[in-house]
Design an enzyme around this catalytic site. Sequence first.
Site, PDB file in Angstrom:
ATOM      1  N   GLY A  93     -42.256  53.389  25.441  1.00 46.80           N
ATOM      2  CA  GLY A  93     -42.901  53.358  24.132  1.00 46.80           C
ATOM      3  C   GLY A  93     -43.526  52.031  23.773  1.00 46.80           C
ATOM      4  O   GLY A  93     -43.719  51.727  22.593  1.00 46.80           O
ATOM      5  N   HIS A 100     -42.881  41.041  23.820  1.00 50.94           N
ATOM      6  CA  HIS A 100     -42.104  40.790  22.602  1.00 50.94           C
ATOM      7  C   HIS A 100     -40.690  41.292  22.800  1.00 50.94           C
ATOM      8  O   HIS A 100     -40.458  42.300  23.465  1.00 50.94           O
ATOM      9  CB  HIS A 100     -42.738  41.441  21.368  1.00 50.94           C
TER      10      HIS A 100
HETATM   11  P1  5GP Z   1     -43.355  48.154  20.923  1.00 49.96           P
HETATM   12  O1  5GP Z   1     -43.520  49.574  20.494  1.00 49.96           O
HETATM   13  O2  5GP Z   1     -44.564  47.658  21.683  1.00 49.96           O
HETATM   14  O3  5GP Z   1     -42.077  47.863  21.637  1.00 49.96           O
HETATM   15  O4  5GP Z   1     -43.238  47.305  19.599  1.00 49.96           O
HETATM   16  C1  5GP Z   1     -44.333  46.925  18.826  1.00 49.96           C
HETATM   17  C2  5GP Z   1     -43.822  46.625  17.456  1.00 49.96           C
HETATM   18  O5  5GP Z   1     -44.828  45.921  16.765  1.00 49.96           O
HETATM   19  C3  5GP Z   1     -43.486  47.864  16.625  1.00 49.96           C
HETATM   20  O6  5GP Z   1     -42.120  47.823  16.250  1.00 49.96           O
HETATM   21  C4  5GP Z   1     -44.424  47.758  15.426  1.00 49.96           C
HETATM   22  O7  5GP Z   1     -43.827  48.167  14.210  1.00 49.96           O
HETATM   23  C5  5GP Z   1     -44.786  46.295  15.411  1.00 49.96           C
HETATM   24  N1  5GP Z   1     -46.098  46.014  14.853  1.00 49.96           N
HETATM   25  C6  5GP Z   1     -47.253  46.697  15.117  1.00 49.96           C
HETATM   26  N2  5GP Z   1     -48.278  46.126  14.444  1.00 49.96           N
HETATM   27  C7  5GP Z   1     -47.757  45.099  13.738  1.00 49.96           C
HETATM   28  C8  5GP Z   1     -48.334  44.136  12.844  1.00 49.96           C
HETATM   29  O8  5GP Z   1     -49.538  44.123  12.564  1.00 49.96           O
HETATM   30  N3  5GP Z   1     -47.490  43.229  12.291  1.00 49.96           N
HETATM   31  C9  5GP Z   1     -46.146  43.212  12.577  1.00 49.96           C
HETATM   32  N4  5GP Z   1     -45.416  42.257  11.984  1.00 49.96           N
HETATM   33  N5  5GP Z   1     -45.582  44.087  13.421  1.00 49.96           N
HETATM   34  C10 5GP Z   1     -46.369  45.019  14.000  1.00 49.96           C
END
Ligand code: 5GP
Length: 113
Positions: A93, A100
């Site tokens: 996901g 990150h």
């Molecule tokens: P992944 O799904 O790639 O592991 O996590 C990406 C994370 O980035 C998600 O939890 C999502 O809520 C967060 N996210 C997406 N866009 C933004 C944003 O513009 N600002 C912040 N602070 N978090 C974001």
Amino acid sequence: MEDCLFCKIVDGTIPSAKVYEDEDVLAFKDINPQAPVHVLIIPKRHISGADKLKRSDDKLLGKLVAVANQLAKELGISETGYRLISNIGDDAGQSVHHLHIHLIGGKVLNWDN
Ligand code: 5GP
Ligand code: ZN
């Protein structure tokens, strides 16, 4: 990197609620928190995911985890427990292709998957 959301957060083009910053690392609150504490810890340098880390990045990865542990203390969840997660690829996901680490805590966490 152009068109990378988190690079834009690093350069300030997109605002974020920062909780930690140094020359290598930035940490900010997740925009869609999954728990009372949900912080993202990222390297300022663009690396698309944890799978793209090189052995020369060992120190950087250590620093990301050290910052996560420090923030867990500062945010009051080091005693109750927390989770550090880095999603890699579609099945996990991963939606943002800039490495990150999610720091998640402040409640009892399920392990649904
Ligand atoms: P992944 O799904 O790639 O592991 O996590 C990406 C994370 O980035 C998600 O939890 C999502 O809520 C967060 N996210 C997406 N866009 C933004 C944003 O513009 N600002 C912040 N602070 N978090 C974001
Ligand atoms: Zn990036």
